[in-house]
Design a protein around this motif. Sequence first.
Motif, PDB file in Angstrom:
ATOM      1  N   MET B   1      54.913 -53.278 -26.505  1.00  0.00           N
ATOM      2  CA  MET B   1      53.647 -53.057 -27.204  1.00  0.00           C
ATOM      3  C   MET B   1      52.732 -52.287 -26.268  1.00  0.00           C
ATOM      4  O   MET B   1      52.644 -52.580 -25.090  1.00  0.00           O
ATOM      5  N   GLY B   2      52.028 -51.338 -26.780  1.00  0.00           N
ATOM      6  CA  GLY B   2      51.208 -50.496 -25.919  1.00  0.00           C
ATOM      7  C   GLY B   2      50.013 -51.229 -25.355  1.00  0.00           C
ATOM      8  O   GLY B   2      48.867 -50.857 -25.592  1.00  0.00           O
ATOM      9  N   LEU B   3      50.289 -52.255 -24.570  1.00  0.00           N
ATOM     10  CA  LEU B   3      49.196 -53.074 -24.048  1.00  0.00           C
ATOM     11  C   LEU B   3      48.287 -52.279 -23.125  1.00  0.00           C
ATOM     12  O   LEU B   3      47.116 -52.579 -22.976  1.00  0.00           O
ATOM     13  N   THR B   4      48.869 -51.231 -22.507  1.00  0.00           N
ATOM     14  CA  THR B   4      48.081 -50.434 -21.579  1.00  0.00           C
ATOM     15  C   THR B   4      46.936 -49.723 -22.293  1.00  0.00           C
ATOM     16  O   THR B   4      45.931 -49.398 -21.690  1.00  0.00           O
ATOM     17  N   THR B   5      47.111 -49.503 -23.604  1.00  0.00           N
ATOM     18  CA  THR B   5      46.072 -48.788 -24.330  1.00  0.00           C
ATOM     19  C   THR B   5      44.910 -49.702 -24.706  1.00  0.00           C
ATOM     20  O   THR B   5      43.868 -49.246 -25.123  1.00  0.00           O
ATOM     21  N   VAL B   6      45.121 -51.022 -24.569  1.00  0.00           N
ATOM     22  CA  VAL B   6      44.072 -51.962 -24.956  1.00  0.00           C
ATOM     23  C   VAL B   6      43.002 -52.009 -23.872  1.00  0.00           C
ATOM     24  O   VAL B   6      43.307 -52.107 -22.687  1.00  0.00           O
ATOM     25  N   SER B   7      41.752 -51.906 -24.286  1.00  0.00           N
ATOM     26  CA  SER B   7      40.675 -51.858 -23.302  1.00  0.00           C
ATOM     27  C   SER B   7      40.401 -53.236 -22.720  1.00  0.00           C
ATOM     28  O   SER B   7      40.735 -54.252 -23.319  1.00  0.00           O
ATOM     29  N   GLU B   8      39.770 -53.225 -21.552  1.00  0.00           N
ATOM     30  CA  GLU B   8      39.399 -54.461 -20.904  1.00  0.00           C
ATOM     31  C   GLU B   8      38.450 -55.251 -21.811  1.00  0.00           C
ATOM     32  O   GLU B   8      38.529 -56.473 -21.901  1.00  0.00           O
ATOM     33  N   ALA B   9      37.544 -54.526 -22.450  1.00  0.00           N
ATOM     34  CA  ALA B   9      36.567 -55.167 -23.335  1.00  0.00           C
ATOM     35  C   ALA B   9      37.272 -55.991 -24.397  1.00  0.00           C
ATOM     36  O   ALA B   9      36.865 -57.101 -24.733  1.00  0.00           O
ATOM     37  N   PHE B  10      38.372 -55.437 -24.906  1.00  0.00           N
ATOM     38  CA  PHE B  10      39.087 -56.150 -25.961  1.00  0.00           C
ATOM     39  C   PHE B  10      39.751 -57.409 -25.408  1.00  0.00           C
ATOM     40  O   PHE B  10      39.780 -58.443 -26.084  1.00  0.00           O
ATOM     41  N   LEU B  11      40.246 -57.330 -24.198  1.00  0.00           N
ATOM     42  CA  LEU B  11      40.854 -58.519 -23.596  1.00  0.00           C
ATOM     43  C   LEU B  11      39.803 -59.621 -23.408  1.00  0.00           C
ATOM     44  O   LEU B  11      40.056 -60.795 -23.684  1.00  0.00           O
ATOM     45  N   PHE B  12      38.585 -59.231 -22.974  1.00  0.00           N
ATOM     46  CA  PHE B  12      37.484 -60.208 -22.875  1.00  0.00           C
ATOM     47  C   PHE B  12      37.229 -60.857 -24.231  1.00  0.00           C
ATOM     48  O   PHE B  12      37.019 -62.059 -24.349  1.00  0.00           O
ATOM     49  N   CYS B  13      37.210 -59.995 -25.232  1.00  0.00           N
ATOM     50  CA  CYS B  13      36.919 -60.430 -26.597  1.00  0.00           C
ATOM     51  C   CYS B  13      37.941 -61.473 -27.054  1.00  0.00           C
ATOM     52  O   CYS B  13      37.583 -62.547 -27.557  1.00  0.00           O
ATOM     53  N   ILE B  14      39.222 -61.164 -26.835  1.00  0.00           N
ATOM     54  CA  ILE B  14      40.284 -62.088 -27.224  1.00  0.00           C
ATOM     55  C   ILE B  14      40.183 -63.396 -26.448  1.00  0.00           C
ATOM     56  O   ILE B  14      40.304 -64.486 -26.993  1.00  0.00           O
ATOM     57  N   ALA B  15      39.913 -63.265 -25.144  1.00  0.00           N
ATOM     58  CA  ALA B  15      39.793 -64.467 -24.306  1.00  0.00           C
ATOM     59  C   ALA B  15      38.650 -65.340 -24.816  1.00  0.00           C
ATOM     60  O   ALA B  15      38.774 -66.569 -24.891  1.00  0.00           O
ATOM     61  N   THR B  16      37.536 -64.712 -25.192  1.00  0.00           N
ATOM     62  CA  THR B  16      36.393 -65.478 -25.694  1.00  0.00           C
ATOM     63  C   THR B  16      36.745 -66.217 -26.973  1.00  0.00           C
ATOM     64  O   THR B  16      36.472 -67.411 -27.113  1.00  0.00           O
ATOM     65  N   VAL B  17      37.357 -65.504 -27.907  1.00  0.00           N
ATOM     66  CA  VAL B  17      37.611 -66.146 -29.198  1.00  0.00           C
ATOM     67  C   VAL B  17      38.593 -67.303 -29.037  1.00  0.00           C
ATOM     68  O   VAL B  17      38.385 -68.390 -29.567  1.00  0.00           O
ATOM     69  N   PHE B  18      39.645 -67.084 -28.239  1.00  0.00           N
ATOM     70  CA  PHE B  18      40.612 -68.176 -28.065  1.00  0.00           C
ATOM     71  C   PHE B  18      40.006 -69.321 -27.268  1.00  0.00           C
ATOM     72  O   PHE B  18      40.167 -70.486 -27.598  1.00  0.00           O
ATOM     73  N   LEU B  20      36.822 -70.237 -26.883  1.00  0.00           N
ATOM     74  CA  LEU B  20      35.830 -71.017 -27.615  1.00  0.00           C
ATOM     75  C   LEU B  20      36.466 -71.813 -28.748  1.00  0.00           C
ATOM     76  O   LEU B  20      36.167 -72.991 -28.948  1.00  0.00           O
ATOM     77  N   ALA B  21      37.357 -71.162 -29.499  1.00  0.00           N
ATOM     78  CA  ALA B  21      37.968 -71.862 -30.635  1.00  0.00           C
ATOM     79  C   ALA B  21      38.786 -73.052 -30.147  1.00  0.00           C
ATOM     80  O   ALA B  21      38.788 -74.107 -30.770  1.00  0.00           O
ATOM     81  N   ALA B  22      39.443 -72.886 -29.004  1.00  0.00           N
ATOM     82  CA  ALA B  22      40.312 -73.961 -28.503  1.00  0.00           C
ATOM     83  C   ALA B  22      39.542 -75.241 -28.216  1.00  0.00           C
ATOM     84  O   ALA B  22      40.058 -76.333 -28.393  1.00  0.00           O
ATOM     85  N   ILE B  23      38.277 -75.107 -27.777  1.00  0.00           N
ATOM     86  CA  ILE B  23      37.535 -76.325 -27.435  1.00  0.00           C
ATOM     87  C   ILE B  23      36.704 -76.824 -28.609  1.00  0.00           C
ATOM     88  O   ILE B  23      35.810 -77.650 -28.440  1.00  0.00           O
ATOM     89  N   GLY B  24      36.989 -76.345 -29.811  1.00  0.00           N
ATOM     90  CA  GLY B  24      36.371 -76.938 -30.990  1.00  0.00           C
ATOM     91  C   GLY B  24      35.113 -76.241 -31.488  1.00  0.00           C
ATOM     92  O   GLY B  24      34.426 -76.749 -32.352  1.00  0.00           O
ATOM     93  N   THR B  25      34.809 -75.044 -30.954  1.00  0.00           N
ATOM     94  CA  THR B  25      33.697 -74.271 -31.500  1.00  0.00           C
ATOM     95  C   THR B  25      34.097 -73.795 -32.895  1.00  0.00           C
ATOM     96  O   THR B  25      35.240 -73.404 -33.098  1.00  0.00           O
ATOM     97  N   PRO B  26      33.160 -73.830 -33.869  1.00  0.00           N
ATOM     98  CA  PRO B  26      33.520 -73.305 -35.187  1.00  0.00           C
ATOM     99  C   PRO B  26      34.123 -71.901 -35.063  1.00  0.00           C
ATOM    100  O   PRO B  26      33.625 -71.074 -34.304  1.00  0.00           O
ATOM    101  N   ILE B  27      35.231 -71.678 -35.806  1.00  0.00           N
ATOM    102  CA  ILE B  27      35.971 -70.419 -35.643  1.00  0.00           C
ATOM    103  C   ILE B  27      35.099 -69.206 -35.948  1.00  0.00           C
ATOM    104  O   ILE B  27      35.149 -68.205 -35.246  1.00  0.00           O
ATOM    105  N   ALA B  28      34.270 -69.325 -36.989  1.00  0.00           N
ATOM    106  CA  ALA B  28      33.416 -68.195 -37.358  1.00  0.00           C
ATOM    107  C   ALA B  28      32.493 -67.826 -36.191  1.00  0.00           C
ATOM    108  O   ALA B  28      32.375 -66.649 -35.831  1.00  0.00           O
ATOM    109  N   TYR B  29      31.861 -68.827 -35.581  1.00  0.00           N
ATOM    110  CA  TYR B  29      30.948 -68.546 -34.476  1.00  0.00           C
ATOM    111  C   TYR B  29      31.705 -68.022 -33.263  1.00  0.00           C
ATOM    112  O   TYR B  29      31.198 -67.178 -32.528  1.00  0.00           O
TER     113      TYR B  29
END
Lengths: 165, 436
Positions: B1-18, B20-29
Amino acid sequence: MKQVLSLLHRRAEDIAVALLAAMFSAFVLQIVSRYVIREPLGWTLEACLLTWLWLIFWSAAFLVRDKEHVRFEILYVGAGPRLRRVFGLISAVALVAAFGISFPATYDFISFMKIEKSSTLGIRLDYVFGIYLLFAAVIVLRYSWRAIKALRGAALEGDGANDSE
Amino acid sequence: MGLTTVSEAFLFCIATVFGLAAIGTPIAYSMIAAAVVFLAAKGQDLGLASEQIVQGLYSSFILLAVPLFIVAANIMNAGTISERLLTFCVALVGRFRGGLAQVNVVASVIFSGMSGSAIADAAGIGKIIIEMMTREGRYSPSFAAAITAASATIGPIIPPSIPMVLYALVSDTSIGFLFLAGLVPGLMMASALMIMNVIIATRRNFPIEERVSIRQMPGITFKAFPALLMPAILLYGIYGGVTTPTEAAAVAALYALVLAAVFYRALTWRSLYNIFLNSAKSSATIGLIIGAALIFNYIVATERIPDAVAAWLQSMELSRIGFMLALMVLLLLLGCLLDAATILLVIVPLFLPAARELDIDLVHFGVVIVVNTMIGLITPPYGLLLFVINATTGIPLKGIIRDVLPFLFILIVALLIMVLVPDTVLWLPRQFGYVG
């Protein structure tokens, strides 16, 4: 204080019910005007979209409790009270930060929308979209309060105790 | 998968969503917060998040069907409409061995023509029928809960359907054809469950309901008739080209209201208020997820993630069937972690370009995906429907899981047939002019 809060909570419920009733009625009116009277009203569709938007953010801001949201609960439920407080604190701080940092830009976007009006009702779009700003502000306040509670060591809402948030 | 093309910003974004959601934050938020993180890391305007959310929700007419279907389902559950339908179903199929288990399935088929939500089916009519089945200890609570969970998955397959509305939103397919395409698969699932019922009922020697005499049938049918008319009205409205699916949702809600309030006199102002209040809250939680998914998908699209997924799958040289089967497994697994709305709004768009690339019909794809997601709701250990029934009835999860396995198996068989024989899905819409 508690009484005032519960009174406000009930008024907030009234408003949510009124919004849903208005949306429903506008939709029914639209159908009647289109298929029964055969003179479609233009404004009903817009009224539906407006009330739907307001319904979401009004209810989310004032009515929907943390545990009523769609959440991934396995880790949270499995955690002990101490760890839950830590989880609750982290997520509250993160949400306050995210909604807080983006608040000025959100305000700019929404106040910029004053130059546009909705197409049939002619309502300024900054009023229409303003509900999101209110929602963002309430989220910042609610989660700040939650963070303070977690720091103080009180049980968090969603644990079955003290639901008067 | 062209992971090299994924920006750092997107990796931060994914890390944040996972994170926060993992510790019980509402998924939408969690998604909104992740979007803000992404925009900040990219140095973009932070107001973009609210813009995407608000404009997206405000301009999407089709989404209005969601709160309207929720209102319709809640009215049905609160009035005596569900009970009347059940009496009718008992008269119809109660006489067979394991009759109430069959009633459960038939009731789901009829009721699903109105509610559009599996959770509403399980919490509403499901709760009543579990009480009927476990009275006098005739069926074990765990079996009653298991068949209820299994049959509730039919709800969103037979139109109308909130999940199909969400799929139509992300895939730009016709909601009318999607609804039509769900009809045969829904009946296939019902037949599959009924066959499994017969097998289990014979083996475990389940009771038979007292035969309802032919003379009583007209009376029972008459009492249930207005409720039975509802799916017919909806289908006629949508396929007769009389109304749009969204308008049909409003008609359904209005019809349920008139039926419960005027015809059956089962509704007080107080209960109506509560129905509206609960519907408002449910609409808000799902509306928030939709809104959050809008900004999240915007980010995913600007990062060209779906294209990367498509390219990666192409490099694997997966066949059409291979792709669908792999996706099926993935969605069943994800069903343990995410709810149906999140899967349909956030995960499915990642695979749409790949599906297009492979020349898979998007209506066929949509129905298979929705069936798949619904089955994910009863897949142990973390199926949401299992939890809902456990929460509303107090029946222990362990027993439900044990008894749901045979139904899960047969539903997966039905799903496989839908994947391998696209005509099971596409035949009906084609009769109504669908080209594909």
